[in-house]
Structures are given as structure tokens and as C-alpha cells.
Write a protein that holds these residues in place. Structure first.
Motif, PDB file in Angstrom:
ATOM      1  N   ASP A 287      -9.800  -5.627  -4.268  1.00 20.83           N
ATOM      2  CA  ASP A 287      -8.837  -4.677  -3.694  1.00 20.83           C
ATOM      3  C   ASP A 287      -9.123  -3.356  -4.377  1.00 20.83           C
ATOM      4  O   ASP A 287      -8.599  -3.074  -5.453  1.00 20.83           O
ATOM      5  CB  ASP A 287      -7.414  -5.192  -3.960  1.00 20.83           C
ATOM      6  CG  ASP A 287      -6.357  -4.400  -3.199  1.00 20.83           C
ATOM      7  OD1 ASP A 287      -6.642  -3.238  -2.842  1.00 20.83           O
ATOM      8  OD2 ASP A 287      -5.253  -4.929  -2.992  1.00 20.83           O
TER       9      ASP A 287
ATOM     10  N   ASP B 153      -6.844   2.309   0.839  1.00 21.20           N
ATOM     11  CA  ASP B 153      -6.441   0.999   0.297  1.00 21.20           C
ATOM     12  C   ASP B 153      -7.169  -0.088   1.087  1.00 21.20           C
ATOM     13  O   ASP B 153      -6.799  -0.373   2.227  1.00 21.20           O
ATOM     14  CB  ASP B 153      -4.911   0.855   0.433  1.00 21.20           C
ATOM     15  CG  ASP B 153      -4.369  -0.372  -0.281  1.00 21.20           C
ATOM     16  OD1 ASP B 153      -5.140  -1.053  -0.981  1.00 21.20           O
ATOM     17  OD2 ASP B 153      -3.154  -0.636  -0.136  1.00 21.20           O
TER      18      ASP B 153
ATOM     19  N   HIS C 216       1.914  -1.846   4.737  1.00 23.13           N
ATOM     20  CA  HIS C 216       2.751  -0.796   4.143  1.00 23.13           C
ATOM     21  C   HIS C 216       2.194   0.554   4.562  1.00 23.13           C
ATOM     22  O   HIS C 216       1.006   0.660   4.896  1.00 23.13           O
ATOM     23  CB  HIS C 216       2.822  -0.929   2.612  1.00 23.13           C
ATOM     24  CG  HIS C 216       1.484  -0.907   1.921  1.00 23.13           C
ATOM     25  ND1 HIS C 216       0.794   0.254   1.653  1.00 23.13           N
ATOM     26  CD2 HIS C 216       0.696  -1.909   1.456  1.00 23.13           C
ATOM     27  CE1 HIS C 216      -0.351  -0.038   1.045  1.00 23.13           C
ATOM     28  NE2 HIS C 216      -0.438  -1.346   0.922  1.00 23.13           N
TER      29      HIS C 216
ATOM     30  N   HIS D 262       1.488   2.920  -1.822  1.00 22.71           N
ATOM     31  CA  HIS D 262       2.644   2.382  -1.099  1.00 22.71           C
ATOM     32  C   HIS D 262       3.483   3.600  -0.729  1.00 22.71           C
ATOM     33  O   HIS D 262       4.335   4.031  -1.496  1.00 22.71           O
ATOM     34  CB  HIS D 262       3.419   1.381  -1.953  1.00 22.71           C
ATOM     35  CG  HIS D 262       2.635   0.111  -2.196  1.00 22.71           C
ATOM     36  ND1 HIS D 262       3.131  -0.933  -2.933  1.00 22.71           N
ATOM     37  CD2 HIS D 262       1.402  -0.274  -1.777  1.00 22.71           C
ATOM     38  CE1 HIS D 262       2.221  -1.919  -2.959  1.00 22.71           C
ATOM     39  NE2 HIS D 262       1.168  -1.526  -2.270  1.00 22.71           N
TER      40      HIS D 262
ATOM     41  N   GLU E  26      -3.092  -6.246   5.828  1.00 22.20           N
ATOM     42  CA  GLU E  26      -3.724  -6.965   4.716  1.00 22.20           C
ATOM     43  C   GLU E  26      -3.232  -8.394   4.528  1.00 22.20           C
ATOM     44  O   GLU E  26      -2.669  -8.726   3.490  1.00 22.20           O
ATOM     45  CB  GLU E  26      -3.533  -6.178   3.419  1.00 22.20           C
ATOM     46  CG  GLU E  26      -2.094  -5.720   3.139  1.00 22.20           C
ATOM     47  CD  GLU E  26      -1.969  -4.994   1.796  1.00 22.20           C
ATOM     48  OE1 GLU E  26      -2.401  -5.564   0.791  1.00 22.20           O
ATOM     49  OE2 GLU E  26      -1.439  -3.877   1.774  1.00 22.20           O
TER      50      GLU E  26
ATOM     51  N   GLU F 253      -8.183  -6.317   3.833  1.00 23.83           N
ATOM     52  CA  GLU F 253      -7.251  -5.193   4.004  1.00 23.83           C
ATOM     53  C   GLU F 253      -7.976  -3.999   4.586  1.00 23.83           C
ATOM     54  O   GLU F 253      -9.028  -3.584   4.084  1.00 23.83           O
ATOM     55  CB  GLU F 253      -6.643  -4.805   2.648  1.00 23.83           C
ATOM     56  CG  GLU F 253      -5.757  -3.571   2.712  1.00 23.83           C
ATOM     57  CD  GLU F 253      -5.010  -3.284   1.422  1.00 23.83           C
ATOM     58  OE1 GLU F 253      -5.510  -3.644   0.340  1.00 23.83           O
ATOM     59  OE2 GLU F 253      -3.915  -2.687   1.499  1.00 23.83           O
TER      60      GLU F 253
HETATM   61  N1  GLY Z   1      -3.714  -2.200  -3.491  1.00 26.27           N
HETATM   62  C1  GLY Z   1      -2.342  -2.535  -3.388  1.00 26.27           C
HETATM   63  C2  GLY Z   1      -1.995  -3.066  -2.059  1.00 26.27           C
HETATM   64  O1  GLY Z   1      -2.850  -3.538  -1.357  1.00 26.27           O
HETATM   65  O2  GLY Z   1      -0.903  -2.980  -1.624  1.00 26.27           O
END
Ligand code: GLY
Ligand code: MN
Ligand code: MN
Length: 416
Positions: free
Chosen positions: A270, A281, A346, A353, A370, A385
Motif C-alpha cells: 500500500d 493511494d 474513502h 483520508h 480497495e 486499491e
Molecule cells: N493507505 C491507507 C488506505 O488505503 O486507506
């Protein structure tokens, strides 16, 4: 695969300029409809003399672009007679002794106003009087910072407004905490360009990982390679990078990094970059030895199918709950419902976030998709993700084509 990100790396988009920050503030002023409001930078707490990175509250950054102004604030006062004084930046006093340690700060002069795009900048020592005057005229104080729970401190503007209201009869306090999340959630083209650039750098990081991944490396060797790639493109990690092999692939926020990667391990990564104040992300799960074992492939395909189902459900008017349900249906139908232990999406932007208003998705929002399956008893974790942009008629997958994602793409990339 989309290899366009290679060429994009050499052309970083412009950072958000003072005109866009000023336009954001103008929208807030207008939306306040006559109420006064305050956005606070927060305060740097120096616990010992060791320098540490501190950043301003991200609402404050979103409206100013200022990262390191401890104690600063923006006052919105629609009642000010002079239109130039309706939005004022308050900066703490200069301190020659502190500047020897932390570097020089600019005097209040036209140069600073022009650089920051404010028509009025004053010292924080003048803020109490300015706020009280605004409260006497408007009788309305609007909270913009998110409320906290009763077990925590009051949100910063509410704490101040309660004091002001006890000093000025007839003042009411309003809940406008949805205003800035609503503005922040919908991205401008300049913001989108920064997120896409962060994603190109993220893709460069994964491309490097695909070159070096093999059993015998430690997880943190991959973290080091990623950080080096990000920094070589003037980016930083968007969050503490997570690289977990084998059993660690099942730990959602694994960060130790000292395990040696073994033949047959899956490695959950990640790992994403931030550029110009905007995060990306992305998570990929790669087999250390270059090919998925049968059970790993089966689980991987379920997670990918869940991700595609969720992406298929993402459009203006859909809710986060519906997107989550679309992914969860696939994983539950395959019998792994209990192994999908986190949410599917999110919002993404200034923060990893990020904030978004309550209610359904809107065109222009960027969110993550994700899903994951985590089986500690089998040392087997998979998360995939990607970041998507909500468009008028659905969504656009911003990252899916930048980094190998299907089993075939991943195995082909690892063969090279
Ligand atoms: N990297 C944190 C998340 O995927 O929410
Ligand atoms: Mn992530
Ligand atoms: Mn995420």
C-alpha cells in the motif's frame, strides 16, 4: 498498460497558485451568507528541541497554501465595510530569537500580500478584537472545522465562538461544517492534474519494485526503493508506506518492514506518493517469486472482481454504502465475507483520508476502491486499491492502467 505516465513524469503540473486559493476563499465568503467564520492553522507543539515536521490544519492549507504558519488564522467577516477586509489572514508576531532557529519570516508588507494573494494581513494579536467586532455586527458565527466528539477537546473555532458568544449578547453559533468538505471533495482541473502526477510517480515506484522484487529482500528494501523514486520526482510518500510479505500481508497497517521476503510469499504494498499537496493511494499485491500459487490466484481474482464490481457501481448519486455493498457481495458470495475487514472506499485529495460532505457521490470527486481478503491462518493477504474520478456518467479509473493489476499483467511484468 498505459505507459503514458513515463512522459508525464518530466512535466510536473503547476502547483495550486495564489489565485486558486483566493477563489476558494471567495466561495467560502459567499456561502457564509453574512455569517462570520474562522479557520485556524493550529499550533506547533515543540515537545523537545528536536525539529519535527509540523503542518497546518488541512482546511487552513486548502484556503491559504500555507504549510508552516503555527498559530495563524483566516477570519471571514462579511460585515466589514471595506470589501478588502472581508477576508483577513492573521499571522503570529515576528520573533527575532525564534527566527535564528527556524529561519526568517517576512514583514507585513505589500510583497507578502501579493505572494499570498490576500488583500489584508494582520497580526494574531489583533484577531480577538476583529472577531468580537465581527460578532457584534453579524450576530452569527459559523463553525467550519469539523465537530469533535464529547470525549475530545472542542473543535478550535467552536471553542473560540463559545467564548465570544458569552461576551457578546445575541450571538448565535451555526453548523456550517459541511461547507469546506463540499468544496474540497469536488476537484478542480489543477487539483486533478496534481493527483494524476502523484499517481504517475506512484506508478514509477511500482515499476521499480517490479524490477527488483525477489525472495531474499527485506520488506524495507522495497520501501527504500519507493521512497527514493518518490523523492527523485520531488514527491513524498502520501502516508507511511505499508509493505508486508507473507503473514504480514494480512496486517492492514503493517509497518515494521524487517521481515525477509520468502519464496511463495504474497507481498501487499500500500504505497503511494503525494505531490503539490495532493495524495494518491494505491495498493498492489505481487507474488515474490513471480507467479501466483493456485490458492493465491483464486483469492486474487475474487478481490479483483470485487474491485471491478465496486468501480462499476461508482457514479454521481451512488453512496459509499452502495459501492461497499457491490464489492462485499462478490467477496461474500465466494465465502470470504469475514476476511474483508475494512471499508471499500474513502475520499482522496489534500488528505489521504480526505473529507467529503454527507450524502451521495458527486461528479468531480476522487475516491479509492480497495477491497481485500485477509487470511492470517494461511499467511495470505490480498488488497487491490485504485483511485477513481467520479464523472458525469460513471467514473474514470485514474490508476488501474498505470500499474499492472491483472494476474497476467503482474506475472508478465515480473518475468521481465
Ligand atoms: N493507505 C491507507 C488506505 O488505503 O486507506
Ligand atoms: Mn492505501
Ligand atoms: Mn485507501
Amino acid at each position: 498498460m498505459d505507459q503514458q505516465w513515463h512522459s508525464r513524469l518530466d512535466q510536473p503540473p503547476p502547483l495550486i497558485g495564489s489565485a486558486e486559493f483566493a477563489a476558494r476563499r471567495a466561495r467560502v465568503l459567499e456561502a457564509l451568507e453574512g455569517a462570520a467564520a474562522l479557520v485556524l492553522a493550529g499550533r506547533e507543539v515543540v515537545l523537545d528541541s528536536v525539529p519535527a515536521r509540523w503542518k497546518t490544519d488541512r482546511l487552513f492549507w486548502y484556503l491559504t497554501g500555507l504549510d508552516h504558519e503555527s498559530g495563524a488564522a483566516v477570519l471571514f467577516d462579511p460585515s466589514a465595510e471595506d470589501p478588502k477586509r472581508r477576508i483577513t489572514l492573521f499571522l503570529r508576531n515576528r520573533d527575532p530569537e525564534a527566527e535564528r532557529w527556524d529561519g526568517p519570516r517576512e514583514p507585513l508588507a505589500s510583497g507578502l500580500r501579493e505572494r499570498l494573494g490576500f488583500t489584508e494581513i494582520r497580526r494574531t494579536s489583533q484577531l480577538p478584537a476583529a472577531l468580537t467586532a465581527a460578532a457584534r455586527r453579524t450576530k452569527r458565527l459559523a463553525c467550519l472545522h469539523a465537530f469533535t466528539t464529547y470525549t475530545e477537546e472542542l473543535s478550535p473555532d467552536l471553542e473560540i465562538f463559545q467564548k465570544v458568544a458569552s461576551h457578546v449578547p445575541g450571538v448565535t453559533i451555526e453548523d456550517r461544517t459541511q461547507l469546506l468538505p463540499a468544496l474540497r471533495a469536488v476537484k478542480s482541473s489543477a487539483e486533478l492534474a496534481l493527483i494524476e502526477h502523484a499517481l504517475a510517480i506512484t506508478a514509477a515506484g511500482f515499476a521499480r519494485v517490479l524490477q527488483i522484487l525477489r525472495p531474499g529482500l527485506r520488506e524495507r528494501d522495497l520501501v527504500d526503493a519507493l521512497l527514493h523514486t518518490y523523492r527523485s520526482h520531488d514527491a513524498e510518500p502520501a502516508y507511511e508506506l505499508i509493505v508486508g510479505a507473507g503473514a504480514n500481508s494480512t496486517v492492514l497497517h503493517y509497518r515494521d518492514g524487517d521481515t525477509t521476503i520468502q519464496d511463495g510469499d504474497l507481498v501487499v504494498m500500500d504505497c503511494a506518493a503525494a505531490f503539490g499537496g495532493y495524495a494518491s493511494d494505491v495498493t498492489r499485491t505481487f507474488p515474490a517469486s513471480g507467479v501466483f500459487l493456485d490458492e493465491q490466484r483464486d483469492i486474487y481474482e475474487i478481490v479483483l472482481q470485487a474491485q471491478q464490481a465496486a468501480i462499476g457501481a461508482a457514479r454521481p448519486g451512488a453512496t459509499f454504502t452502495e459501492i461497499d455493498a457491490a464489492a462485499r457481495r462478490v467477496i461474500e458470495a465466494a465465502g470470504y465475507g469475514d476476511a474483508f475487514i475494512h471499508g471499500t472506499s474513502h475520499p482522496l485529495g489534500v488528505e489521504v483520508h480526505d473529507v467529503a460532505p454527507d450524502g451521495p457521490l458527486r461528479e468531480g470527486m476522487v475516491i479509492t476502491i480497495e477491497p481485500g481478503i485477509y487470511l492470517p491462518e494461511k499467511n495470505l493477504g490480498v488488497r487491490i486499491e485504485d483511485d477513481i474520478l467520479i464523472t458525469a456518467d460513471g467514473c474514470h479509473d485514474l490508476s488501474g492502467r498505470l500499474v499492472p493489476r491483472t494476474v497476467a499483467e503482474i506475472e508478465a511484468a515480473l518475468r521481465r
